[in-house]
Motif scaffolding. Structure first.
Motif, PDB file in Angstrom:
ATOM      1  N   LYS A 121       1.857 -13.580  -6.319  1.00 51.55           N
ATOM      2  CA  LYS A 121       2.410 -14.916  -7.335  1.00 51.55           C
ATOM      3  C   LYS A 121       1.615 -15.749  -7.390  1.00 51.55           C
ATOM      4  N   LEU A 122       1.029 -16.725  -6.535  1.00 46.44           N
ATOM      5  CA  LEU A 122      -0.426 -17.270  -6.341  1.00 46.44           C
ATOM      6  C   LEU A 122      -0.936 -17.327  -7.409  1.00 46.44           C
ATOM      7  N   ALA A 123      -2.349 -16.572  -7.027  1.00 44.68           N
ATOM      8  CA  ALA A 123      -2.986 -15.760  -7.749  1.00 44.68           C
ATOM      9  C   ALA A 123      -3.156 -15.361  -9.405  1.00 44.68           C
ATOM     10  N   SER A 124      -1.371 -14.865  -9.611  1.00 40.84           N
ATOM     11  CA  SER A 124      -1.366 -14.383 -10.881  1.00 40.84           C
ATOM     12  C   SER A 124      -1.091 -15.695 -11.723  1.00 40.84           C
ATOM     13  N   THR A 125      -1.107 -16.995 -11.288  1.00 42.70           N
ATOM     14  CA  THR A 125      -1.237 -18.367 -12.492  1.00 42.70           C
ATOM     15  C   THR A 125      -2.532 -18.198 -12.201  1.00 42.70           C
ATOM     16  N   LYS A 126      -3.771 -17.459 -12.144  1.00 44.98           N
ATOM     17  CA  LYS A 126      -5.113 -17.434 -12.565  1.00 44.98           C
ATOM     18  C   LYS A 126      -5.368 -16.531 -13.288  1.00 44.98           C
ATOM     19  N   HIS A 127      -7.207 -15.863 -13.899  1.00 41.44           N
ATOM     20  CA  HIS A 127      -7.439 -14.853 -14.206  1.00 41.44           C
ATOM     21  C   HIS A 127      -7.735 -13.807 -12.864  1.00 41.44           C
ATOM     22  N   LEU A 128      -6.474 -13.076 -12.787  1.00 38.29           N
ATOM     23  CA  LEU A 128      -6.738 -12.219 -12.556  1.00 38.29           C
ATOM     24  C   LEU A 128      -6.775 -10.536 -12.294  1.00 38.29           C
ATOM     25  N   PHE A 129      -7.215 -10.109 -11.400  1.00 37.75           N
ATOM     26  CA  PHE A 129      -7.413  -8.229 -11.697  1.00 37.75           C
ATOM     27  C   PHE A 129      -7.278  -8.072 -10.238  1.00 37.75           C
TER      28      PHE A 129
END
Ligand code: SF4
Length: 246
Positions: free
Chosen positions: A163-171
């Protein structure tokens, strides 16, 4: 107060061998220590007395530096590797988020690459990520399949982290092998879809000489299943091993 320090295994320049940023030139900071014990891990568990630092970017000439290192020592060695020709700086390990206080001091000193800071993480330390999130540009997050890694399940930690990481460029990366269980892959898909349409990389466990340990038919079947729910699902092994890069 003692200065913040961290043990590193190596600092070097190479290409990213995994995931959707495959082939991009990066400076790698490989931190020692991990909170997990995955059966397929290829990173030494012991804290080394020295960090290997590549003297010239990509030339594989190394100098040994005593561990642990301060943020200013690490930043100075990164500067000597010519950040301007690099896509990003990869914080990898081990688990870099074990060194959050150190990273809070280090990252503001890491300047000059084209895309900033790329965090490679096992995705199990959401509290640490929350502190570092404003300073990270790209996140490559593992979701660990317990039966494949031979560890206890981390679903709750992964959910909070995602949930936190999805605010960044994420895979998200799923490491799979012949032993991977369909029900665990389904749980991982469920988790990803509950947060968003996040790019997924299915990464077959790769032997040290670069051979994927997974029947291609099995991998493509799992990809089909994932593509029913996500728009970007790729099968990518660890390419640096067979290409001969570090
Ligand atoms: S999370 Fe990564 S570094 Fe840690 S044990 Fe697993 S494979 Fe190794």
């Amino acid at each position: 107060m003692s200065p913040r320090v961290a043990p590193l295994i190596e600092i070097f320049s190479s290409i990213q061998g995994e995931g959707i940023w495959l082939g991009c030139r990066q400076i790698f900071l490989r931190f020692a220590g991990c909170n997990l014990t995955c059966s397929y891990c290829d990173t030494p568990r012991d804290i080394p007395p020295h960090c290997r630092w590549e003297v010239r970017p990509g030339q594989r000439e190394f100098m040994l530096l005593p561990n642990p290192m301060t943020p200013h020592e690490v930043a100075s060695k990164v500067r000597e590797l010519n950040p301007v020709i690099h896509h990003s700086i990869s914080l990898t390990g081990g688990e870099p988020l074990l060194h959050t206080s150190f990273l809070l001091e280090l990252i503001p000193l890491l300047k000059g690459t084209r895309r900033g800071v790329y965090l490679e993480t096992n995705g199990t330390l959401p509290d640490s990520l929350a502190q570092l999130l404003p300073f990270v540009d790209i996140i490559a997050m593992d979701i660990k399949l317990p039966g494949t890694a031979n560890i206890l399940p981390c679903w709750q930690e992964h959910r909070a982290f995602l949930k936190l990481a999805s605010t960044k460029h994420l895979f998200v990366k799923l490491v799979v092998s012949e032993e991977s269980k369909q029900e665990e892959i389904e749980m991982a898909l469920e988790l990803i879809c509950s947060v968003g349409d996040i790019p997924l990389v299915i990464q077959p466990v790769t032997t040290p000489d670069g051979k994927p340990r997974l029947n291609p038919q099995k991998a493509i079947t799992w990809q089909s299943r994932a593509l029913e729910r996500l728009s970007d699902v790729r099968i990518i092994p660890q390419t640096h091993k067979f290409l001969g890069y570090l």
